[in-house]
Design a protein around this motif. Structure first.
Motif, PDB file in Angstrom:
ATOM      1  N   VAL A  40       0.999  -1.338  -0.076  1.00  0.00           N
ATOM      2  CA  VAL A  40       0.026  -0.153   0.154  1.00  0.00           C
ATOM      3  C   VAL A  40       0.933   1.068  -0.072  1.00  0.00           C
ATOM      4  CG1 VAL A  40      -1.820   1.574   1.047  1.00  0.00           C
ATOM      5  CG2 VAL A  40      -1.802  -1.037   1.279  1.00  0.00           C
ATOM      6  N   THR A  41       0.365   1.986  -0.985  1.00  0.00           N
ATOM      7  CA  THR A  41       1.427   3.243  -1.028  1.00  0.00           C
ATOM      8  C   THR A  41       0.736   4.451  -0.247  1.00  0.00           C
ATOM      9  OG1 THR A  41       0.051   4.314  -2.899  1.00  0.00           O
ATOM     10  CG2 THR A  41       2.379   2.826  -3.520  1.00  0.00           C
ATOM     11  N   ALA A  42       1.497   5.545   0.048  1.00  0.00           N
ATOM     12  CA  ALA A  42       0.908   6.591   0.644  1.00  0.00           C
ATOM     13  C   ALA A  42      -0.370   7.087   0.122  1.00  0.00           C
ATOM     14  CB  ALA A  42       1.918   7.865   0.832  1.00  0.00           C
ATOM     15  N   ASP A  43      -0.220   7.303  -1.033  1.00  0.00           N
ATOM     16  CA  ASP A  43      -1.547   7.785  -1.945  1.00  0.00           C
ATOM     17  C   ASP A  43      -2.743   6.808  -1.865  1.00  0.00           C
ATOM     18  OD1 ASP A  43      -0.026  10.167  -2.650  1.00  0.00           O
ATOM     19  OD2 ASP A  43       0.563   9.454  -4.649  1.00  0.00           O
ATOM     20  N   GLY A  44      -2.325   5.643  -1.695  1.00  0.00           N
ATOM     21  CA  GLY A  44      -3.437   4.589  -1.643  1.00  0.00           C
ATOM     22  C   GLY A  44      -4.080   4.501  -0.429  1.00  0.00           C
ATOM     23  N   LEU A  45      -3.505   4.992   0.829  1.00  0.00           N
ATOM     24  CA  LEU A  45      -3.917   4.434   2.129  1.00  0.00           C
ATOM     25  C   LEU A  45      -5.193   4.768   2.236  1.00  0.00           C
ATOM     26  CD1 LEU A  45      -2.429   3.440   4.471  1.00  0.00           C
ATOM     27  CD2 LEU A  45      -1.859   5.503   5.294  1.00  0.00           C
ATOM     28  N   ALA A  46      -5.855   5.890   2.108  1.00  0.00           N
ATOM     29  CA  ALA A  46      -7.325   6.063   2.185  1.00  0.00           C
ATOM     30  C   ALA A  46      -8.314   5.064   1.414  1.00  0.00           C
ATOM     31  CB  ALA A  46      -7.421   7.576   1.862  1.00  0.00           C
TER      32      ALA A  46
END
Length: 269
Positions: A40-46
Motif C-alpha cells: 500500500v502506497t501513501a497515496d493509496g492509504l485512504a
C-alpha cells in the motif's frame, strides 16, 4: 463464506516476515484464517481502508513503514494513541469501526524487561513511528538522559519534549555518547538502505545494542557490536513480541506457547 483474514501493509512490504509469523501461529492453533502482506502506497492509504472497511472477512492489519503516523488519520483512536505514542502499528475491526492501536512499545520492551534501566543513559537512532513507540516505553521505565541521533535534530528534540525525556538531539554524524543501551529505530542497515555507520568505541563493555531492523537479521550495526563483545538484541525479537500482542487482538486467542525456537528457525532459514 469467505475465510477471515488479516494482513500487514507498508511500502515496501515484500521483506515482511509477519505473514510467516502469523501463518505459523494460525496453523499451530488450527485456525481457519489467512494472513497476508499487501503493498500500500501513501497515496493509496485512504482507499485501502475504505475497501477493507467494506469487507466483512477482514479482521484488521498490522501497519509498517511508512504508514504508522498517517494511518491514524483513517481510524478511530479510542485509546488516545495520538496523544501518547503518536503512531499506530495495528488496526482492528469493531463492527463497522476501525480502531488504531500500537503493539510496538510492548514488543520492543519484552526482550529487555529484565534489565534495570532506571537512570541509565540511552541512545536512540531515528525519530519516526517506531522511535515514538520505543521512546514511550523508555519513558515509562525511568531511563536517564536520552540522546536521539537523527537526520533532523529538531525532530528529535520535539520527541524528547513529547515524552518528557531529558537529553540531547544530535545529527547522525555526531559522536556516539556513552550509553547503557543503543537502539536503532531507523531503516538504516535494512536491505536496500545505507548501513548505520557508528563508532561504538564510547559504549561501555556492558552496553546492549538493539537493532529493530530484521532484514537482514544480522545488520552491520549488530556485527560491529558483536565484534566488540557487546550483548545484542536483533529485530526478530521485537517483531515477534509485537506480533504476539497483535495476533491476540486480531484473532481473539494468544499465540501457542512452547514453539518459539521452531518459529525462529523458520524465520531465519
Amino acid at each position: 463464506m469467505t475465510r477471515p483474514y488479516a494482513e500487514v501493509i507498508g511500502d515496501p512490504i515484500a521483506h515482511s516476515k509477519s505473514p510467516l509469523i502469523h501463518g505459523f501461529w494460525l496453523k499451530k492453533l488450527s485456525i481457519d484464517a489467512d494472513y497476508r502482506a499487501t503493498h500500500v502506497t501513501a497515496d493509496g492509504l485512504a482507499d485501502y481502508f475504505a475497501d477493507r472497511r467494506a469487507d466483512p472477512a477482514w479482521r484488521g492489519c498490522n501497519v509498517t513503514i511508512p504508514h504508522k503516523l498517517a494511518a491514524l488519520d483513517h481510524v478511530e483512536d479510542r485509546g488516545d494513541v495520538r496523544a501518547t505514542i503518536g503512531a499506530i502499528n495495528c488496526v482492528l475491526r469493531d463492527g463497522d469501526a476501525l480502531i488504531g492501536t500500537n503493539t510496538d512499545a510492548g514488543g520492543f520492551y519484552a526482550p529487555i524487561a529484565d534489565l534495570d534501566l532506571t537512570g541509565q543513559p540511552v541512545v536512540v537512532v531515528g525519530a519516526g513511528g517506531a522511535a515514538r513507540a520505543i521512546l514511550f516505553a523508555l519513558s515509562r521505565v525511568g531511563v536517564g538522559r536520552v540522546t536521539i541521533l537523527n537526520r533532523s535534530p529538531l525532530k528529535g528534540a520535539a520527541l524528547l519534549a513529547t515524552f518528557g525525556l531529558k537529553g540531547d538531539a544530535l545529527p547522525l554524524s555526531a559522536k556516539l555518547p556513552s550509553a547503557a543501551l543503543l537502539v536503532n529505530t531507523s531503516a538504516l542497515g535494512m536491505t536496500g538502505q545505507p548501513p548505520l555507520d557508528l563508532d561504538l568505541t564510547p559504549l561501555p563493555d556492558d552496553a546492549i545494542v538493539y537493532d529493530i531492523v530484521y532484514a537482514p537479521l544480522e545488520t552491520p550495526l549488530l556485527q560491529a557490536a558483536a565484534a566488540r563483545g557487546l550483548d545484542t538484541v536483533d529485530g526478530l525479537q521485537m517483531l515477534v513480541g509485537q506480533a504476539a500482542i497483535a495476533f491476540e487482538l486480531l484473532f481473539g486467542v494468544a499465540p501457542p506457547e512452547g514453539c518459539d525456537d521452531e518459529l525462529r528457525a523458520l524465520l531465519t532459514q
